[in-house]
Design a protein around this motif. Structure first.
Motif, short mmCIF file in Angstrom:
data_model
loop_
_atom_site.label_atom_id
_atom_site.label_comp_id
_atom_site.label_asym_id
_atom_site.label_seq_id
_atom_site.Cartn_x
_atom_site.Cartn_y
_atom_site.Cartn_z
N PHE A 158 5.64 1.42 -4.83
CA PHE A 158 4.33 1.62 -4.20
C PHE A 158 4.47 1.86 -2.69
O PHE A 158 3.65 2.57 -2.11
CB PHE A 158 3.44 0.41 -4.48
N GLY A 159 5.50 1.27 -2.09
CA GLY A 159 5.70 1.47 -0.65
C GLY A 159 5.98 2.91 -0.32
O GLY A 159 5.48 3.44 0.68
N PHE B 280 1.32 -7.74 -1.78
CA PHE B 280 1.27 -7.03 -3.06
C PHE B 280 1.84 -7.94 -4.15
O PHE B 280 3.01 -7.85 -4.52
CB PHE B 280 2.05 -5.74 -2.96
N TYR C 60 -0.29 -3.69 0.66
CA TYR C 60 1.06 -3.31 1.05
C TYR C 60 1.29 -3.56 2.53
O TYR C 60 2.31 -4.14 2.93
CB TYR C 60 1.32 -1.85 0.71
N ASP C 61 0.36 -3.13 3.36
CA ASP C 61 0.53 -3.28 4.80
C ASP C 61 0.64 -4.75 5.22
O ASP C 61 1.35 -5.09 6.16
CB ASP C 61 -0.65 -2.64 5.54
N THR D 114 7.76 -3.06 -4.13
CA THR D 114 7.49 -2.48 -2.82
C THR D 114 8.14 -1.11 -2.68
O THR D 114 7.61 -0.23 -2.00
CB THR D 114 7.96 -3.41 -1.71
#
Length: 523
Positions: free
Chosen positions: A409-410, A433, A428-429, A406
């Motif tokens: 990619f976050g 993931f 992600y939201d 996270t």
């Protein structure tokens, strides 16, 4: 300890050695009853012929084996510091034949392991008591850190032989190297149980087998991290056969396949089996990046100069999600995977350098030239509908994300949401993931990877649960259309669920492929 040459002994000597062995192991009434049980040895004649698997009547051989077994149990139970003195006092010499597994010093009769641990037990009838010779994995051997922590073992067979002057030898025979001994001037077959060491490993690896589900739901809490395990001592001249398990699984899933392949003399002689373990909850392509890194670092540790035959001639078997990891070993994606997820090139991405390097490692890589052939088994190249149905929803509800994932990619989604594919942004939201969701047929990176042709010879084994057209077939988890790849050297469809590698048709096909690889590669 030394290796003795083949020994011939008479029927009378055989009676004597059994009695002496029993005397070393037992006292009182039990000794008397067992001694009476072996008296028929005095009048037994050895059958005619060059090799006789069972030279004695069954009831006589049973008595002999019981005596030998008790001597093995007695010897193994002795404290290490007393072994030499006790054996010398009783006139017993212990000889352990050499084998590749160095340092084994514990001996457990094979019949102590439950028969239900494996689908098949590969044995050889004959004289002697099959045992598992083993040692704890105490880290004292080279590459012990890449061996099963449950312990290291090998098949042996215990026999008792006369050593002259009233002394006796308890010999642990290596049944792989020695198929016969001499009794009364006749060659007799040495009994063997090649599967018993694997059964022992299964017994000890039950906690690992149970960890697959937890490794999927919470990969960061998995006690065992990513690691490549060697199932036997490293041999620079044998081809590594690397097996990569799938989602919610562990290397224990392959134990029956390992057992069946190791029972084949040619496979045993020319291949060495390795397993890759990883917590399976991490998103698929990040798991693949970890796999490639672990494989490279392990090969470097095994062979620092990089010039061994073994480390340059791998064959890889990937099941389910493990097949996707395997696909990345033999493909050249260029920027195709990157472009499928991120619509700007790396120099336009706004992230810390270390995070960008990790992101590039996931999508930008080259095939590993050391991998020469792969076998895909029930692989969801184009995704699985289970990733999006209620089963996937349930698994995702229980999933606990990996902060390392996270964080990388976050940061990208938070800072440059507009450059990331909507599918990834949505995962992600929603806090989804994971490997479960990244196995979706909607995953842009998975769909792109399926278009990349493997650049080595490859084979597919696909399960189909019911009758009907292949195009409509499924193993219950993955459809035929998702598992099929054009360009395979062979494709076998077996009537099976998702674990198609457990079917004997699949095992036979894998053996055929391994033989074919030897022939075509000139190994």
């Amino acid at each position: 300890m030394r290796l003795l040459p083949p020994v011939s002994f008479s029927r009378a000597a055989l009676l004597g050695l059994v009695c002496a062995g029993l005397a070393a192991c037992t006292t009182g009434p039990e000794l008397a009853s067992l001694t009476r049980a072996v008296r028929p040895l005095q009048v037994t004649t050895v059958a005619e012929g060059p090799v006789t698997p069972l030279p004695l009547p069954p009831e006589t051989l049973t008595a002999y084996h019981k005596a030998v077994r008790e001597m093995v149990v007695w010897y193994d139970a002795l404290p290490p510091e007393r072994k030499v003195a006790e054996c010398e006092r009783l006139g017993i010499q212990v000889v352990i034949d050499p084998c590749a597994e160095k340092g084994v010093h514990r001996f457990t009769p094979s019949d102590e392991f439950r028969t239900g641990l494996l689908d098949q037990y590969h044995t050889r009838p004959g004289v002697g008591v099959p045992v598992v010779a083993w040692r704890p994995n105490d880290g004292t051997g080279r590459l012990d850190n890449h061996r099963p922590p449950e312990g290291l073992s090998a098949p042996y067979t215990a026999v008792v032989l006369p050593a002259g002057e009233g002394r006796w030898t308890l010999r642990f025979v290596n049944p792989v190297e020695h198929s016969t001994l001499e009794i009364g001037g006749k060659a007799v077959t040495v009994a063997a149980n090649y599967s018993a060491p694997i059964a022992q490993l299964v017994e000890k690896a039950k906690p690992l087998a149970r960890s697959g589900f937890g490794g999927m739901l919470s990969p960061t809490k998995s006690k065992r991290r990513e690691k490549l395990y060697l199932m036997e001592p490293y041999d620079p001249k044998k081809i590594p056969l690397l097996m990569v398990h799938g989602l919610q699984s562990t290397p224990v899933a392959f134990i029956n396949l390992t057992n069946d392949l190791q029972s084949d003399p040619m496979v045993r002689r020319r291949y060495q089996i390795w397993h890759y373990h990883y917590p399976t909850g991490t998103p698929v392509l990040l798991n693949a990046a970890n796999f490639r890194q672990v494989l490279s670092s392990t090969l470097k540790e095994i062979d620092p100069q990089g010039d061994d035959f073994a480390t340059n001639h791998l064959v890889v078997i990937g099941h389910s999600m493990g097949g996707i990891l395997t696909h990345t070993l033999v493909s050249e994606p260029g920027y195709k995977l990157w472009d499928a997820v991120i619509n700007v090139r790396p120099d336009k991405v706004k992230m810390p350098p270390e995070s960008l390097a990790q992101l590039k490692g996931v999508f930008l890589f080259h095939r590993d030239p050391r991998v020469k052939r792969v076998v895909f088994i029930s692989v969801p190249h184009r995704g699985s509908t289970w990733a999006d149905n209620f089963v996937g929803d349930l698994g995702q509800t229980l999933f606990r994300p990996d902060r390392k994932v996270t964080d990388v990619f976050g940061h990208l989604v938070e800072v440059q949401r507009e450059v990331v594919h909507p599918f990834v942004v949505g995962l992600y939201d929603e806090g989804k993931f994971s490997s479960i969701r990244t196995l979706s047929a909607s995953s842009p990176s998975l769909q792109m990877l399926a278009t990349l042709p493997p650049e080595v010879p490859f084979h597919s084994i696909i399960g189909q649960k019911g009758a009907g057209p292949l195009d409509l077939g499924s193993d219950g988890i993955v459809t035929y259309k998702s598992s099929h790849l054009d360009g395979a050297e062979s494709e076998l469809v077996v009537r099976s669920g998702h674990n198609s590698f457990r079917k004997q048709e699949a095992v036979a096909e894998i053996k055929r492929i391994l033989y074919e690889h030897l022939r075509k590669s000139g190994s």
